[in-house]
Design a protein around this motif. Structure first.
Motif, PDB file in Angstrom:
ATOM      1  N   UNK A 211       0.844  -1.195   0.000  1.00 15.65           N
ATOM      2  CA  UNK A 211       0.000   0.000   0.000  1.00 15.65           C
ATOM      3  C   UNK A 211       0.875   1.240   0.000  1.00 15.65           C
ATOM      4  N   UNK A 212       0.229   2.399   0.064  1.00 21.25           N
ATOM      5  CA  UNK A 212       0.979   3.659  -0.063  1.00 21.25           C
ATOM      6  C   UNK A 212       1.965   3.853   1.076  1.00 21.25           C
ATOM      7  N   UNK A 213       1.498   3.581   2.318  1.00 16.30           N
ATOM      8  CA  UNK A 213       2.379   3.773   3.470  1.00 16.30           C
ATOM      9  C   UNK A 213       3.579   2.841   3.406  1.00 16.30           C
ATOM     10  N   UNK A 214       3.321   1.585   3.047  1.00 22.36           N
ATOM     11  CA  UNK A 214       4.417   0.612   2.940  1.00 22.36           C
ATOM     12  C   UNK A 214       5.387   1.013   1.837  1.00 22.36           C
ATOM     13  N   UNK A 215       4.860   1.591   0.798  1.00 24.69           N
ATOM     14  CA  UNK A 215       5.721   2.016  -0.313  1.00 24.69           C
ATOM     15  C   UNK A 215       6.701   3.091   0.138  1.00 24.69           C
ATOM     16  N   UNK A 216       6.138   4.116   0.904  1.00 24.29           N
ATOM     17  CA  UNK A 216       7.021   5.174   1.375  1.00 24.29           C
ATOM     18  C   UNK A 216       8.042   4.641   2.379  1.00 24.29           C
ATOM     19  N   UNK A 217       7.616   3.722   3.216  1.00 25.00           N
ATOM     20  CA  UNK A 217       8.543   3.127   4.182  1.00 25.00           C
ATOM     21  C   UNK A 217       9.664   2.374   3.451  1.00 25.00           C
TER      22      UNK A 217
END
Length: 475
Positions: A81-87
């Motif tokens: 997801x988006x958060x995991x991508x940024x992490x």
């Protein structure tokens, strides 16, 4: 449709031929560098699934197992997801120190933070704090301009020029410093470059790209895949070693990639020699011509090399002192040159043989002090080629009962006569006298002697040689 074929090459290693799944055409064959068919099949299967490795097919790394599964990055991209991508981006930036150049930075670098959510006026319970993406733009840092890559020395081009007798700066300087370098030798080195170095490394690789592993692989390939004998591989090593040392000594390269390269076992068969009784029979054999017979006598009784026999001129025959002056050697590439190891020497010889040599020389229509004793009837201005005397010896051996099969099995060649001479003399003389006769040199023999010592040495040689041949001829 089969995906690949396996077959054994001349060295017993399995080669794989991959088949194009769309056209059905066979591709180029590649060595798996293994003699185990099952292991070869596993390696070929890996190539079908993951592609042929980029390493050269002659290198050891080519046969390494490339069948390990790789990450499916596309699948990972679809699942996060988006958060995991940024992490994930932040983790990669931190782990590998990645930087985005300011010239291509269209969006600010991201950073993941958490902020609380403020209560509304109706005091409804606010949802639990959640992570929010805050975009933080890093200060652009200009990257330094990359240093221009230094142009390397093309390996094959350099070796071809290095061993070119007419153009090589190294060879010109080497000769001017008083060293000996024949064109025949440099031609042999050029053949090694064209036949082995250039086909293996190609025309693009540079000397700076060479390392110990790549060179070890090359010489291993010459021995196993090409089936060359150890002595030939060692010549290929000499070809590269001298050239790389020249570059290193002249500060053209920072290190010598050939340093420490291990040589191969020559595995050279010991050359056979005729027995004393066979030499006696040869002396009484019906030789096809006088040149064959006299060349045999000079080889067996004086230890002359075939090239030194061809290089004899009238001025080298000393009828007053019963000596022959071995001053030159001759071959079809270099013509008249110094003897091997520059060993100019005087040898005593019986007066009858000396008269026979003089008589042969006088048959030359161009007879003079500088004309050749063993002159060619076709071109009297030049001598017989050194290989000429071989046929006469082989015919004489047949006449005394040594068949071609026996001769080959015993490894008897014209140079065997020189070995016979050395063996016979060593049984009756000290090593220093034998070395003087044969023209061999060691560090102890490079000293200068006085004229008195030289005359004593010649007289000692005469006495020993006379006793040796008298014993043979009188038996």
């Amino acid at each position: 449709m089969r995906q690949f074929y396996l077959y054994k090459n001349q060295s017993g290693y399995y080669n794989a031929v991959l088949v194009d799944p769309f056209t059905g055409k066979k591709g180029k064959d590649k060595s798996t560098h293994t003699k185990d068919k099952i292991q070869a099949a596993v390696i070929a299967s890996g190539w079908v699934e993951h592609g042929v490795p980029e390493a050269r097919p002659n290198s050891r790394s080519y046969a390494l197992d490339n069948s390990a599964p790789r990450l499916n990055l596309k699948d990972i991209c679809e699942r996060v997801n988006e958060t995991e991508a940024f992490e994930l981006v932040n983790m990669l930036i931190k782990k590998y120190g990645l930087m985005i150049p300011s010239s291509v930075m269209a969006e600010p670098v991201v950073q993941v933070t958490s902020t609380p959510v403020v209560e509304t006026e109706n005091k409804e319970a606010a949802p639990a704090p959640k992570k929010r993406i805050v975009l933080v733009k890093k200060k652009a840092v200009e990257e330094p301009a990359p240093k221009p890559k230094e142009k390397g020395i093309l390996l094959s081009e350099f070796l071809l020029n290095f061993w070119d007798y007419e153009k090589s700066d190294f060879i010109k300087r080497y000769i001017l410093h008083g060293h000996s370098m024949t064109k025949r030798h440099t031609d042999n080195m050029l053949s090694l470059v064209r036949n082995y170095w250039q086909p293996y490394f190609g025309d693009e690789i540079t000397v700076q790209e060479l390392d110990r592993t790549a060179l070890d692989d090359f010489f291993f390939y010459l021995s196993t895949e090409k089936g060359l004998k150890g002595g030939t591989v060692n010549k290929a090593i000499n070809c590269g070693s001298r050239a790389m040392r020249y570059l290193f000594e002249n500060k053209k390269i920072d290190s010598n990639p050939m340093a420490g390269i291990e040589r191969f076992n020559p595995e050279e068969a010991k050359r056979g020699i005729p027995t004393e009784s066979e030499v006696k029979k040869l002396l009484n054999a019906n030789w096809q011509n006088e040149a064959y017979f006299l060349a045999f006598k000079l080889g067996a009784f004086c230890g002359l090399r075939a090239g030194e026999i061809s290089g004899l001129r009238v001025c080298d025959l000393d009828l007053d002192a019963d000596l022959i002056h071995v001053r030159h050697s001759w071959n079809d590439t270099d013509g008249l040159k110094c003897p091997k190891n520059s060993d100019v020497r005087d040898l005593p010889i019986d007066h009858i043989t000396l008269l026979q040599l003089t008589s042969l020389a006088k048959e030359n229509p161009n007879y003079s002090d500088l004309s050749y004793v063993f002159f060619s009837p076709v071109k009297p201005e030049q001598p017989y080629w050194p290989s000429y005397y071989v046929d006469g010896l082989y015919a004489a051996l047949e006449e005394i009962g040594i068949s071609e099969e026996q001769r080959k099995e015993r490894k008897i060649v014209f140079h065997s006569l020189r070995h016979f001479c050395a063996t016979s003399l060593s049984q009756k003389a000290d090593l220093k006298t034998v070395q003087a006769v044969m023209g061999h040199r060691s560090e102890d023999m490079t000293k200068h002697y006085s004229d008195h010592e030289t005359q004593e040495k010649i007289q000692n040689m005469r006495n020993i040689m006379q006793v040796t041949w008298d014993n043979i001829l009188s038996a």
